[in-house]
Structures are given as structure tokens and as C-alpha cells.
Design a protein around this motif. Sequence first.
Motif, PDB file in Angstrom:
ATOM      1  N   GLU A 136     -45.680  -9.435  37.392  1.00 16.88           N
ATOM      2  CA  GLU A 136     -46.369 -10.596  36.853  1.00 16.88           C
ATOM      3  C   GLU A 136     -47.822 -10.203  36.548  1.00 16.88           C
ATOM      4  O   GLU A 136     -48.343  -9.243  37.124  1.00 16.88           O
ATOM      5  CB  GLU A 136     -46.334 -11.748  37.855  1.00 16.88           C
ATOM      6  N   GLY A 175     -54.072 -13.510  28.552  1.00 16.49           N
ATOM      7  CA  GLY A 175     -54.042 -14.791  29.245  1.00 16.49           C
ATOM      8  C   GLY A 175     -54.950 -15.851  28.679  1.00 16.49           C
ATOM      9  O   GLY A 175     -55.292 -16.811  29.368  1.00 16.49           O
ATOM     10  N   ARG A 187     -47.229 -20.698  28.237  1.00 13.03           N
ATOM     11  CA  ARG A 187     -47.248 -20.811  29.699  1.00 13.03           C
ATOM     12  C   ARG A 187     -48.615 -20.436  30.258  1.00 13.03           C
ATOM     13  O   ARG A 187     -49.159 -21.126  31.131  1.00 13.03           O
ATOM     14  CB  ARG A 187     -46.173 -19.906  30.314  1.00 13.03           C
ATOM     15  N   ARG A 188     -49.193 -19.349  29.760  1.00 15.68           N
ATOM     16  CA  ARG A 188     -50.446 -18.853  30.328  1.00 15.68           C
ATOM     17  C   ARG A 188     -51.631 -19.722  29.949  1.00 15.68           C
ATOM     18  O   ARG A 188     -52.601 -19.813  30.695  1.00 15.68           O
ATOM     19  CB  ARG A 188     -50.688 -17.410  29.897  1.00 15.68           C
ATOM     20  N   VAL A 247     -52.653 -19.926  33.941  1.00 18.92           N
ATOM     21  CA  VAL A 247     -52.714 -18.474  33.816  1.00 18.92           C
ATOM     22  C   VAL A 247     -51.884 -17.764  34.882  1.00 18.92           C
ATOM     23  O   VAL A 247     -51.485 -16.613  34.708  1.00 18.92           O
ATOM     24  CB  VAL A 247     -54.190 -18.003  33.868  1.00 18.92           C
ATOM     25  N   ASP A 248     -51.601 -18.455  35.983  1.00 17.74           N
ATOM     26  CA  ASP A 248     -50.837 -17.845  37.076  1.00 17.74           C
ATOM     27  C   ASP A 248     -49.348 -18.178  37.020  1.00 17.74           C
ATOM     28  O   ASP A 248     -48.588 -17.745  37.885  1.00 17.74           O
ATOM     29  CB  ASP A 248     -51.401 -18.301  38.431  1.00 17.74           C
ATOM     30  N   LEU A 305     -44.068 -15.517  34.189  1.00 16.99           N
ATOM     31  CA  LEU A 305     -43.635 -15.194  32.825  1.00 16.99           C
ATOM     32  C   LEU A 305     -42.189 -14.722  32.805  1.00 16.99           C
ATOM     33  O   LEU A 305     -41.744 -14.106  31.834  1.00 16.99           O
ATOM     34  CB  LEU A 305     -44.549 -14.123  32.221  1.00 16.99           C
TER      35      LEU A 305
END
Length: 693
Positions: A6, A91, A298-299, A303-304, A307
Motif C-alpha cells: 500500500e 496521492g 480513492r486517494r 490518502v490512506d 488501493l
Amino acid sequence: MTYTTEPGSFIKDLDKVAKVRHDFARAFAKMSDTLKEAESEAEAASGGLGLARDIEDIDLARKNLQHGVFRLLILGDMKRGKSTFLNALIGENLLPSDVNPCTAVLTVLRYGPQKKVTVYFKEGKLPEQMDFPTFKQQYTIEPGEANKLEEEKKIAFPNVNYAVVEYPLPLLEKGIEIVDSPGLNDTEARNELSLSYINNCHAILFVFRADQPVTMTERRYLENYIKGRGLTVFFLINAWDEIRKALIDPDDTQELQEAEGKLRQVFRTHLAEYCQVDGYDIYDERVFEIFSLKALRRRVKNVDESLEGTGFTEFMGALNTFLTKERAVAQLRQAKILARQTYNHVNEAIDRRIPLLEQDVEELKRRISSVEPEFKKLTEIRDRFKDDIISTRDRKARAIADSFRAYILNLGNTFESDFLRYQPDIGFLDSLSKGKREEFNAAFKQAFEQYINDKISGWELTAEREMQDAFAQLSQSASQYGSAYTKVANAISEKLIGQKVFASQNIGSEESSPAWASWAMGFFSLALGNVAGIGLAAAGFDWKNILVNSLAVIGIWSFLSIFSISLITGPVGLLILGLGVGAWQADQARKELIKATKKEFVKYLPEIAQSQWEPIHQAVKDCFDAYEREVTKRINDDINSRQAELDNLLQQKLSREINRDKELKRLKNVDAEILSEYRNLESVYEDLLSYQS
């Protein structure tokens, strides 16, 4: 083996490597300070030990460790989603998807505490700093205008060399630097700019699109600029989710599996040969199906967020393994070798100095005089190696220049078959009409430029292999001469101190050659700053860059300036005007066009072959001359330091009484401090290996 990582884990590993580099740099700084202080204090004691070269090398290593980055080059055609991929990787939605394809400005993305852009210009114009919104405003053009410029083969910003974007992003802060290139289907001039970065990057990320599998342009670049060059390339098949969207029934699992299977086979057919390393198939470690837009969404939200299911965890796992476990460990291992050799040199010099402190002036003079034959042998070894380098230089320079001449003269024999795949996409019947003729002329000119570029690239690869073999042989010679040199150096020490040399704390047998020989064999990636290369390039001697820069004289523009006829409006164009417009006539016209082009082309090949022989001959000589100068300088430095070590002691004995006990304590402290720093460095290195296991 497949790894998954990740973004957070990747950054954590990068942070660990950055801290280790910092610890290495700090150890080198302490070693340098200790040696500088010791040499300064020695002026009032028994004299210096001749450590100037050691200090210089570890200072340079320290600077490069402090500023070390992992440089990634992004390659791919326009409209492949490179910017979306980059945004997902870093990100943040930093690069709008229409910026880079429209500007065609090569962009270097690196860490900076403030968001800013520096644009570097050609022809001596001073760089210009600006904020990011200003950069986007000034260097972004509408897609329609970009397409028009592309059709006209013009550059949107011809005076711009490249731009550096600084941004306070975690991935960049931990040591990643990204070079974002223009599209590969751009003009040849822009392509050359992108390709000039290839040898100076640690890894290449080549981006495809799933719905446009391996185009002719992409195959051309893989064949001419990637194949056979020993590059680390990760192939990213972007927009994999577009496959489902193209199905008649997107919910039909079997249909999706069949479509994906066929597409995977297409990519494997084209990419498998680029995923072979030392006989091993690493396709699964180099080719990744990714969903950039899905990952970016998603990011941007979090950001965490994981994925998983976007292909990024698999890709980042492989990239993480390569950068932080393979590349970083190799660089730090070489730094450890440099530190160990520095200590061994200091230790040997101190072990020679201590027994000589007891000798009176006359005895010291006698012993120094007794080793003059050995010093002469050291210079003879230097001269023999130098002669070998020059002999290799002269032989290879002539052979490579001759090979270019033969290669160019042979182009006419294969032109008709070779040029087939470069013919313009525009319909040939259309080209016969007056309104389309100008468009065809431009397309045909570009096709000819691509043909010449690829042919030159093909020859350059052959020349590079010749050079690689030559320097591999010189590396072996350096090892042999280094071994002979060490024996003579040991004999000098034995004569001076009256006993065989058994250095009290000499450590490591991994690489026992003298420092100059280790450099000549390519052990030190940090000595002169090139941390991207391998072999001799890693030693701070990058013959590839010397060769590429020198061979710029044989680029496409030299061909076009000599071969100055207009491909269409000259004799070739007159041929077209007399032809009909039927399909059969068009096919014949196409063949006649190629024949007529060949006829004009071959007229100039002898002139090109002859005029470029000397520049190529000199370019190859320049590579060997640069190598010879550095080798000779390093050997001379070593010989001079050994002589200075003795002369300094003698001069001190002639000028003052040396306090033996005080000097003995000082020298042993220097030895202990350098050894302590090396041990600390070794411990840090072992901790990194344990962390990664």
C-alpha cells in the motif's frame, strides 16, 4: 514472487532508506572531519599521511548520499492516462489530465517545502520561477490547438527546455523524483529530449492503455530505445476497467474473462522479451494491469484508503522491492566498501608511520632511499595500464567509426523493405489531390525522420555493446594491475618497517584492490555522484553520456541538412504529378515514390558516411580519454600520497623533535575514531537488511 504494498507502506520503506542514507552521510561527515583535523594537527607533529584523495571521495559520497533520490521516468504515448496515473501514485490531483499532453513540456517533479515551478529555457535565457497556477496558465494550451500543432509538427513552447515542479508531497519528500515526459507520438525533437533522460533514471514506467494495445509507435520505441539496453522497465497497462465497458454485456463474466485473456496474450506477445533478466522470466514482476482513475478517486477522498483491486498494490510492491531492497542496498553496499577502503588506507598508513617514528634522520633517509625502485615499479604499472587504455581506445575508435561507415553505406540496400512500416497513414489516393498534398508531404517527411532516427538508434546500440565489452575488458585489466600494484605497495611497507605487513585492524576481504583499481573496475557508485548507473557508470564515469552527447553530431538533423532535397516537391514530387488516380496507379505510385526517394537518398550516403567518420572516431576516443585521465589521476594521487607520507615525516624530523608517545596516542586515536565510524555504518547497514527481511 509477487509483492503487494500500500502507499503508506511504500512511504515507510522509503523513509527507512532515507534515514539510513542520512546515517551513512553523517558517518562519512565524521570520518571526513576526523581526517581533516588529523592532517591539520600532523603539520605540528610527524607530518600528514597523504589522505587528500580519501577525504575528497568520502566528501563527495556524503553529498550524494544526502541528496540521493530514486528517479523514475514516465514514458508512453499521448492520451494514455499518464497524468492520472501520476496523480494516483503521488496521492493528489496535482497534474490535470490535459496539462502535459497539451504543453509537451518535460516536467521534473521533486520535493520542495513550497509549491513552485522553475521553467528552464534554451539559448542562455535565465530560468523563471512561478507558482503552480501561473505555470498551468502560461504553459497549457487547448486540446484543439495541441492537435493542430501536432499535425504541423510544431512545438508549442520551442524555447522551453524543461520545467521543475516542487511540491511538498510525502512520496517526493521520502526521495522519489519523477520525470514526466511528453507523449511518444510527439515530434522527433521532443522525443530526443525525453530519451536523453533514460540512462539517468533508476527505473522507467512505460504506460499503455488497455483499449489501445501496443500501437505501432509503442512497438517502435520499445524496439529502438528500450530493447537490449539493460534498463529496468515497469509496464503499466492503464484503464484496464475499459475492457468491461466495451463488452456487449458488461455483466457477462465469461465474456469479460475471454476478453481479458485475449488482451493479456496480446501484451505478453509484445512485452515478454523485455522481461527477461539473466535467463529468468520476470513478466509478472514487471507488467501490471492498473485502474488509475479508480485509484485516484480513492486517494483524493482518503490518502490512506486501501488501493486493493486497482493494480497499484501489486505495482507498488514490485517498485518498492526494486528501489528499497535491491537498488538502495546495492548503493549502500558500495558506500560501505568505500568507507572500508578509506579505513584500511588510514590504518595501513598509521601502521607504517608508528615504527618509523623511532628511526633517526639518517636511518629514515636510508629506508626511504631503499624503496625508490618500488616506487618506480608503481609508476611502471600506471604507465602499462595507461598504454592498455590508449591501445583499446585507438582500436575501438577506428572499429566503431568503420562500423558506422559500413552501416550507413548499407542503408540503401535495405531502404525499400525497411521504410515500408514508416509510410504515412494518410491515404495515398488522397495525397494525389492538390488539397491533401501538403498534408502528405509533412507526413512523409516525418516518416523519413523516424526512419533515420531509428536507424541511428540501432547502430548506437551496436556501438554501446562494443564500448561495454571494451570497458569490461579494461575492468579486468584494472583488477590485474591493481593486484600487482598491491604487491609492490606491500613490499614498500615491508622495506620501510623491516617486517611483513600485517595491518593491525585491516578489515574486510570483499574487495582488497587499491582504491584507484576499485574505481576503475566500477565499485563506487557514490564517488563521483552517478547513482543511477551500473558498472563503470556507477563509478562516476558515465561513458554512455559522453558518447551520446558526442554522437549528437550524427543525429537526424545532420542527415537532413546533407540530404537537403525536398522529398515530395523535388524529383520525387514530379513523379507523382504524372500519375493517375486509380487504385492500381496509386499502388504503383507509392512504390515509385519509395524507389525515387531511395535513388536520391543513396546519392548522399557516401558523403554522410565519410563526413561523420571523424566525429564518431573522436567521440569514442573522448570516452576512453576521460577514463584514462581519471585513472591516471587516481594512481598518481596514490603514489604521491605514499611519497608525501614519507617526505612529511622526514621534513618533520629534520625540523623538530617529535614527541613519540604523544604522536603514538594521536595516531591511534585517529585509527580508532575512523574504525568506530565504519563499525557504526556497518551496523546501520545490517539493520536495514534485517528490517527488509
